[in-house]
Design a protein around this motif. Sequence first.
Motif, mmCIF file in Angstrom:
data_model
loop_
_atom_site.group_PDB
_atom_site.id
_atom_site.type_symbol
_atom_site.label_atom_id
_atom_site.label_comp_id
_atom_site.label_asym_id
_atom_site.label_seq_id
_atom_site.Cartn_x
_atom_site.Cartn_y
_atom_site.Cartn_z
ATOM 1 N N ASP A 1 34.838 47.171 28.712
ATOM 2 C CA ASP A 1 34.660 45.738 28.448
ATOM 3 C C ASP A 1 34.763 44.935 29.744
ATOM 4 N N GLN A 2 35.230 45.601 30.811
ATOM 5 C CA GLN A 2 35.265 44.946 32.121
ATOM 6 C C GLN A 2 33.952 45.212 32.839
ATOM 7 N N PHE A 3 33.295 44.142 33.303
ATOM 8 C CA PHE A 3 31.982 44.311 33.925
ATOM 9 C C PHE A 3 32.053 45.226 35.146
ATOM 10 N N TRP A 4 33.034 44.958 36.020
ATOM 11 C CA TRP A 4 33.107 45.725 37.267
ATOM 12 C C TRP A 4 33.322 47.206 36.983
ATOM 13 N N PHE A 5 34.150 47.492 35.967
ATOM 14 C CA PHE A 5 34.446 48.886 35.655
ATOM 15 C C PHE A 5 33.208 49.570 35.075
ATOM 16 N N ALA A 6 32.506 48.827 34.208
ATOM 17 C CA ALA A 6 31.301 49.391 33.591
ATOM 18 C C ALA A 6 30.250 49.705 34.664
#
Lengths: 281, 398
Positions: B139-144
């Motif tokens: 759900d975290q953009f950077w992690f995705a």
Amino acid sequence: MSNLNQFAGQARELLRRDTTWPFLVPRQRSPDVSKQVILYLEGLNVSFDGFKALNDLNLYVNDGELRCLIGANGAGKTTLMDVITGKTRCDSGSAWFGQNIDLLAHDEAEIAQLGIGRKFQKPTVFEAHTVFHNLELSLQGSKGVWSALTASLTSIESDRIDEVLKIIGLQNARFQLAGALSHGQKQWLEIGMLLAAQPRLLLIDEPVAGMTAEEAERTAELLTSLAGKHTVIVVEHDMEFVRSIARTVTVLHQGSVLAEGTMDQVQNNPDVIEVYLGEEA
Amino acid sequence: MNAMSNLIEKMTRVLTELRQPGKGSSMLVGVLLATTLAMSAANLLLPADSAFYVSTYTITLMGKYLCFAMLAMAVDIIWGYCGILSLGHGAFFALGGYGMGMYLMRQIGDRGVYGNPDLPDFMVFLNWQELPWYWFGMDQFWFAVLMALAIPGLLAFVFGWLAFRSRVTGVYLSIMTQALTYALMLAFFRNEMGFGGNNGLTDFKDILGFDLQADATRVALLLVTTLLLVIAFITSRAIVQSRLGRVIVAVRDAEARARFLGYRTERYKVWLFVYSALIAAVAGMLYVPQVGIINPGEFSPLNSIEVVVWVAVGGRGTLYGAIVGALLVNYAKTRFTAIMPDGWLFALGALFVIVTVYLPQGLAGLLQRFGRSESVQAARREEDAGSDSGISTREVNA
């Protein structure tokens, strides 16, 4: 108890003061030629599906020598080069570069970086690149991915390229695509590529195959001028050519050395006359 | 006379340099940027009844084409420059797409059909009680984004390391890449995998808080896609023009020679393969929010083969060729499938045959023919200038 002894023995072996652990030995170093010999090949055996390509072969080559290898097809000349350059693993035997480098412990790329250059039977150059870039890629130095990405041509390197271009006589073809060169020029370019890497030992497989008489003559001059600065081993079928360059000739037959000496000695050797020259006569 | 021959030598040099790999024109970059900017402006600023208005549908279509162009470039880098024919690059594209899809899925929140704030709809449907571990953090953009790059990159590294170290080349390698993407397709079709099975991931609502259906978001996505394509293009061009690029072409033409010069060719191949996979993954990541769905069909071997056709049409071994090829073939596909849906595959096949037989260098080769005849003339002129030392150029042309 015997287990313990064995273990202690192993430990002692590991801690011997006169040896260096293999992983601590630098991978790239220059060969030790204090005994004048640069290549020691002893008891080499290679077999392909039962066919013995090399059969207990022994060969010593001195530093700075120009050595010719001759022999009929299947005598093991190319296999020998394959073993020296790490392309083919031998079944048994040893191959040392100088007194300190075990060639059998290295792979092709490492052996090339140790200073052994090899020219193929069929001239193989990078056809999509210019002559200049062919030589640039062959220069001595780090061959890693990252260093290739960040590499830029230093003035020393470009001088080296000019020097090599002069040696092989391709100054005017500098910006030609290598694919557009004639057969003979490709042979020279490939020799030039080996020279750009400043090797100690050059293995040259059939340098004059498909060359005109004039080109062959120039190649002979080139190779004799290289001896001394480099050690050169030439494999060739063309007897005329061998006679024109050779000081020492080694005759291979069925994977082992049949005779060694000057061209005259070799040609008068009864064994050689029987198995090799005899067929031609 | 001397100055003249100097000049001629310089000209020959420049022309030869131009024929070196990767020297495509920067014009392409300019055209791409100008076109997309103009399209965006026309979409946002002009009223819908204006003659120059560009519909949002067209904007999205263009964005999709540009993603394909990026994928084509990725294939071209390893096929055109290194001679590795990958028939499975769709796998990296789709994995990147799934990474982005998972993020978009989590952004739906409780707006799904079942209104479950944590679980995507298909999981609720399958009676799953909690999120699988590999969905955490998505759900975290950077992690995705990190995952969408890391997973394809890692896969490419492991695959490349195993294949190139064992010196698998040619057709065998192509078959293996094909098998790779096929295996992934079969795996992603399974519901138990937790990626939505057959239906894949869809029904996205917003990205980074912006509504995906809004015109402005669509335009922004198109611009981001263009920008990343341009960045990837410039980076790739820098790579193929460096010494690294020359080593790569050398590996393509004479791998044994390169190895006996001291290059560890397998390492070059692995890193190039990883780089190419990363570009494909970025393309996939940009593709999903614009198209609005990602499903296992993207892994289909057929898709990957189509990419190869784009590259062949555009001209392999030139980066701009791949981009132009992808844009043209996809435009043709859109038009063709509208007129004659059943005929497209035949047309694609015919195109591939025609290009292979008559245009082995693709459209880029057609462009270069002009330049080549020019340089031959220059070489002839140099020949007339004459030389007495060493080997004359006369012999060279013989």
